[in-house]
Write a protein that holds these residues in place. Structure first.
Motif, PDB file in Angstrom:
ATOM      1  N   ALA A 123       0.828  -1.205   0.000  1.00 12.76           N
ATOM      2  CA  ALA A 123       0.000   0.000   0.000  1.00 12.76           C
ATOM      3  C   ALA A 123       0.865   1.260   0.000  1.00 12.76           C
ATOM      4  CB  ALA A 123      -0.915  -0.008   1.218  1.00 12.76           C
ATOM      5  N   ARG A 124       1.943   1.240   0.782  1.00 14.43           N
ATOM      6  CA  ARG A 124       2.838   2.417   0.804  1.00 14.43           C
ATOM      7  C   ARG A 124       3.504   2.609  -0.546  1.00 14.43           C
ATOM      8  NH1 ARG A 124       4.410   0.390   6.002  1.00 14.43           N
ATOM      9  NH2 ARG A 124       6.298  -0.484   5.047  1.00 14.43           N
ATOM     10  N   ALA A 125       3.884   1.514  -1.179  1.00 11.41           N
ATOM     11  CA  ALA A 125       4.514   1.639  -2.493  1.00 11.41           C
ATOM     12  C   ALA A 125       3.525   2.189  -3.518  1.00 11.41           C
ATOM     13  CB  ALA A 125       5.047   0.277  -2.939  1.00 11.41           C
ATOM     14  N   LYS A 126       2.278   1.784  -3.412  1.00 14.52           N
ATOM     15  CA  LYS A 126       1.263   2.289  -4.334  1.00 14.52           C
ATOM     16  C   LYS A 126       1.015   3.775  -4.104  1.00 14.52           C
ATOM     17  CE  LYS A 126      -3.439   1.324  -5.913  1.00 14.52           C
ATOM     18  NZ  LYS A 126      -4.639   0.452  -5.718  1.00 14.52           N
ATOM     19  N   GLU A 127       0.979   4.178  -2.853  1.00 14.57           N
ATOM     20  CA  GLU A 127       0.777   5.603  -2.554  1.00 14.57           C
ATOM     21  C   GLU A 127       1.972   6.432  -3.007  1.00 14.57           C
ATOM     22  OE1 GLU A 127       0.073   5.786   1.579  1.00 14.57           O
ATOM     23  OE2 GLU A 127      -1.972   5.002   1.481  1.00 14.57           O
ATOM     24  N   ALA A 128       3.180   5.876  -2.803  1.00 15.25           N
ATOM     25  CA  ALA A 128       4.376   6.619  -3.203  1.00 15.25           C
ATOM     26  C   ALA A 128       4.422   6.834  -4.710  1.00 15.25           C
ATOM     27  CB  ALA A 128       5.622   5.873  -2.744  1.00 15.25           C
ATOM     28  N   ALA A 129       3.862   5.867  -5.478  1.00 16.63           N
ATOM     29  CA  ALA A 129       3.860   6.019  -6.922  1.00 16.63           C
ATOM     30  C   ALA A 129       2.921   7.124  -7.381  1.00 16.63           C
ATOM     31  CB  ALA A 129       3.472   4.696  -7.580  1.00 16.63           C
ATOM     32  N   LEU A 130       1.928   7.475  -6.554  1.00 18.53           N
ATOM     33  CA  LEU A 130       0.969   8.519  -6.912  1.00 18.53           C
ATOM     34  C   LEU A 130       1.421   9.914  -6.473  1.00 18.53           C
ATOM     35  CD1 LEU A 130      -2.326   6.652  -5.951  1.00 18.53           C
ATOM     36  CD2 LEU A 130      -1.291   6.876  -8.222  1.00 18.53           C
ATOM     37  N   ILE A 131       2.487  10.012  -5.670  1.00 19.37           N
ATOM     38  CA  ILE A 131       2.943  11.322  -5.182  1.00 19.37           C
ATOM     39  C   ILE A 131       3.739  12.016  -6.287  1.00 19.37           C
ATOM     40  CG2 ILE A 131       4.393  12.489  -3.481  1.00 19.37           C
ATOM     41  CD1 ILE A 131       3.764  10.219  -1.550  1.00 19.37           C
ATOM     42  N   PRO A 132       3.389  13.223  -6.647  1.00 19.89           N
ATOM     43  CA  PRO A 132       4.132  13.959  -7.686  1.00 19.89           C
ATOM     44  C   PRO A 132       5.556  14.256  -7.234  1.00 19.89           C
ATOM     45  CG  PRO A 132       1.977  14.943  -7.258  1.00 19.89           C
ATOM     46  CD  PRO A 132       2.228  13.981  -6.160  1.00 19.89           C
ATOM     47  N   PRO A 133       6.433  14.469  -8.174  1.00 23.04           N
ATOM     48  CA  PRO A 133       7.817  14.823  -7.821  1.00 23.04           C
ATOM     49  C   PRO A 133       7.870  16.139  -7.036  1.00 23.04           C
ATOM     50  CG  PRO A 133       7.674  14.168 -10.121  1.00 23.04           C
ATOM     51  CD  PRO A 133       6.273  14.298  -9.635  1.00 23.04           C
ATOM     52  N   GLY A 134       8.744  16.219  -6.044  1.00 20.72           N
ATOM     53  CA  GLY A 134       8.894  17.412  -5.217  1.00 20.72           C
ATOM     54  C   GLY A 134       7.885  17.498  -4.083  1.00 20.72           C
ATOM     55  N   MET A 135       7.041  16.491  -3.919  1.00 23.04           N
ATOM     56  CA  MET A 135       6.045  16.466  -2.846  1.00 23.04           C
ATOM     57  C   MET A 135       6.292  15.249  -1.953  1.00 23.04           C
ATOM     58  SD  MET A 135       4.067  19.123  -3.631  1.00 23.04           S
ATOM     59  CE  MET A 135       2.531  18.852  -2.779  1.00 23.04           C
ATOM     60  N   ARG A 136       5.730  15.317  -0.773  1.00 19.48           N
ATOM     61  CA  ARG A 136       5.826  14.189   0.151  1.00 19.48           C
ATOM     62  C   ARG A 136       4.508  14.046   0.901  1.00 19.48           C
ATOM     63  NH1 ARG A 136       6.517  15.433   5.560  1.00 19.48           N
ATOM     64  NH2 ARG A 136       6.913  17.656   6.007  1.00 19.48           N
ATOM     65  N   LEU A 137       4.269  12.863   1.377  1.00 21.43           N
ATOM     66  CA  LEU A 137       3.071  12.593   2.162  1.00 21.43           C
ATOM     67  C   LEU A 137       3.352  12.917   3.622  1.00 21.43           C
ATOM     68  CD1 LEU A 137       0.165  11.415   2.235  1.00 21.43           C
ATOM     69  CD2 LEU A 137       1.212   9.186   2.670  1.00 21.43           C
ATOM     70  N   MET A 138       2.569  13.805   4.178  1.00 22.34           N
ATOM     71  CA  MET A 138       2.771  14.209   5.559  1.00 22.34           C
ATOM     72  C   MET A 138       2.386  13.063   6.495  1.00 22.34           C
ATOM     73  SD  MET A 138       1.085  17.400   7.660  1.00 22.34           S
ATOM     74  CE  MET A 138       2.085  18.621   6.804  1.00 22.34           C
ATOM     75  N   PRO A 139       3.227  12.730   7.456  1.00 21.71           N
ATOM     76  CA  PRO A 139       2.881  11.703   8.434  1.00 21.71           C
ATOM     77  C   PRO A 139       1.637  12.090   9.231  1.00 21.71           C
ATOM     78  CG  PRO A 139       5.234  12.179   8.492  1.00 21.71           C
ATOM     79  CD  PRO A 139       4.600  13.230   7.635  1.00 21.71           C
ATOM     80  N   GLU A 140       0.933  11.100   9.735  1.00 23.58           N
ATOM     81  CA  GLU A 140      -0.318  11.337  10.448  1.00 23.58           C
ATOM     82  C   GLU A 140      -0.099  12.181  11.699  1.00 23.58           C
ATOM     83  OE1 GLU A 140      -4.353  11.202  11.369  1.00 23.58           O
ATOM     84  OE2 GLU A 140      -3.220  10.845   9.520  1.00 23.58           O
ATOM     85  N   GLU A 141       0.951  11.925  12.412  1.00 27.22           N
ATOM     86  CA  GLU A 141       1.201  12.687  13.641  1.00 27.22           C
ATOM     87  C   GLU A 141       1.463  14.160  13.325  1.00 27.22           C
ATOM     88  OE1 GLU A 141       4.225  12.567  17.523  1.00 27.22           O
ATOM     89  OE2 GLU A 141       4.433  11.116  15.885  1.00 27.22           O
ATOM     90  N   GLU A 142       2.240  14.408  12.292  1.00 33.83           N
ATOM     91  CA  GLU A 142       2.518  15.797  11.900  1.00 33.83           C
ATOM     92  C   GLU A 142       1.253  16.486  11.407  1.00 33.83           C
ATOM     93  OE1 GLU A 142       5.389  18.245   8.729  1.00 33.83           O
ATOM     94  OE2 GLU A 142       5.550  16.061   8.978  1.00 33.83           O
ATOM     95  N   ARG A 143       0.404  15.769  10.690  1.00 33.09           N
ATOM     96  CA  ARG A 143      -0.847  16.364  10.207  1.00 33.09           C
ATOM     97  C   ARG A 143      -1.752  16.763  11.370  1.00 33.09           C
ATOM     98  NH1 ARG A 143      -6.055  15.074   9.134  1.00 33.09           N
ATOM     99  NH2 ARG A 143      -5.803  13.071  10.176  1.00 33.09           N
ATOM    100  N   GLN A 144      -1.851  15.914  12.366  1.00 34.01           N
ATOM    101  CA  GLN A 144      -2.693  16.226  13.517  1.00 34.01           C
ATOM    102  C   GLN A 144      -2.156  17.436  14.281  1.00 34.01           C
ATOM    103  OE1 GLN A 144      -5.547  15.040  14.405  1.00 34.01           O
ATOM    104  NE2 GLN A 144      -5.739  13.253  13.039  1.00 34.01           N
ATOM    105  N   GLU A 145      -0.838  17.534  14.438  1.00 34.19           N
ATOM    106  CA  GLU A 145      -0.253  18.691  15.140  1.00 34.19           C
ATOM    107  C   GLU A 145      -0.513  19.984  14.373  1.00 34.19           C
ATOM    108  OE1 GLU A 145       3.830  17.808  15.664  1.00 34.19           O
ATOM    109  OE2 GLU A 145       3.510  16.285  17.223  1.00 34.19           O
ATOM    110  N   THR A 146      -0.337  19.951  13.048  1.00 34.13           N
ATOM    111  CA  THR A 146      -0.570  21.155  12.236  1.00 34.13           C
ATOM    112  C   THR A 146      -2.039  21.567  12.297  1.00 34.13           C
ATOM    113  OG1 THR A 146       1.196  20.467  10.734  1.00 34.13           O
ATOM    114  CG2 THR A 146      -0.340  22.139   9.940  1.00 34.13           C
ATOM    115  N   LEU A 147      -2.942  20.581  12.260  1.00 35.75           N
ATOM    116  CA  LEU A 147      -4.369  20.884  12.331  1.00 35.75           C
ATOM    117  C   LEU A 147      -4.731  21.521  13.672  1.00 35.75           C
ATOM    118  CD1 LEU A 147      -7.091  20.636  10.880  1.00 35.75           C
ATOM    119  CD2 LEU A 147      -7.333  18.365  11.909  1.00 35.75           C
TER     120      LEU A 147
END
Length: 210
Positions: free
Chosen positions: A130-154
């Motif tokens: 699943a992680r490999a599939k998600e990584a293939a969908l991420i555009p170049p120069g972008m990253r998927l924010m970890p869940e913990e970091e997303r909750q802190e920012t929110l």
């Protein structure tokens, strides 16, 4: 071809001497005649007043007739069936094992260790795929924010919204000066930016620039 000619011929071929019934009957008649003659002579010599002897019966007449074989081959199937029917031999009983003995095992009801390890490995493989599939969908120069970091920012964005709301509530009812108007416009613009950011970070997956 030499067909069998009657039961006597079949007995002779089987090695059995046939019974001579005519001879036996003649012997019985002769013995009976001799016995009758002896009885008659004894009656003539017996004094009067004494009891007469009962007639003597020939032992040959009481001789039982021999049973003929039950078949032309000379075999007595009746006796053979009787012998075969006496106390049939039963196979020995096998010892039955206790069907509930497995209940006494220490690991009864527990999942074997190798099955647990296999399940864990399968779950890890699914997650990695699943992680490999998600990584293939991420555009170049972008990253998927970890869940913990997303909750802190929110959480930080929600606190900033509350602060901006309090600042807007503290503005005077009548805003006439240019500085007061600029302050009000700036607070409202910031509030709109914070609300848009909250919508973005409320999504389960957030992509951010590297």
């Amino acid at each position: 071809m030499n067909p069998v000619r009657g039961p006597r011929d079949a007995q002779m071929r089987a090695g059995i001497t046939p019974t001579n019934h005519a001879k036996n009957n003649a012997v019985a008649v002769r013995e009976q005649s001799q016995m009758n003659a002896l009885r008659k002579a004894a009656e003539q010599q017996q004094p009067e007043g004494k009891l007469k002897l009962p007639p003597v019966r020939s032992m040959s007449a009481e001789r039982p007739l021999q049973r003929r074989p039950s078949s032309a081959s000379g075999r007595d199937f009746i006796n053979e069936n009787k012998i075969g029917a006496v106390a049939p031999v039963r196979p020995p009983k096998l010892e039955r094992k206790d069907s509930a003995s497995y209940l006494n095992k220490k690991d009864y009801g527990q999942v074997p260790q190798y099955l647990l390890e296999r399940k864990m490995q399968m779950a890890a493989d699914v997650e990695a795929a699943a992680r490999a599939k998600e990584a293939a969908l991420i555009p170049p120069g972008m990253r998927l924010m970890p869940e913990e970091e997303r909750q802190e920012t929110l959480e930080v964005l929600k606190q900033n919204r509350e602060e901006v709301d309090r600042a807007i509530q503290g503005l005077p009812l009548r805003i006439e000066t240019p500085s007061a108007i600029r302050r009000k416009d700036e607070l409202e613009r910031r509030l709109r930016e914070i609300e848009d950011a909250i919508k973005i970070f409320s999504r389960p997956k957030v992509l951010v620039h590297l």
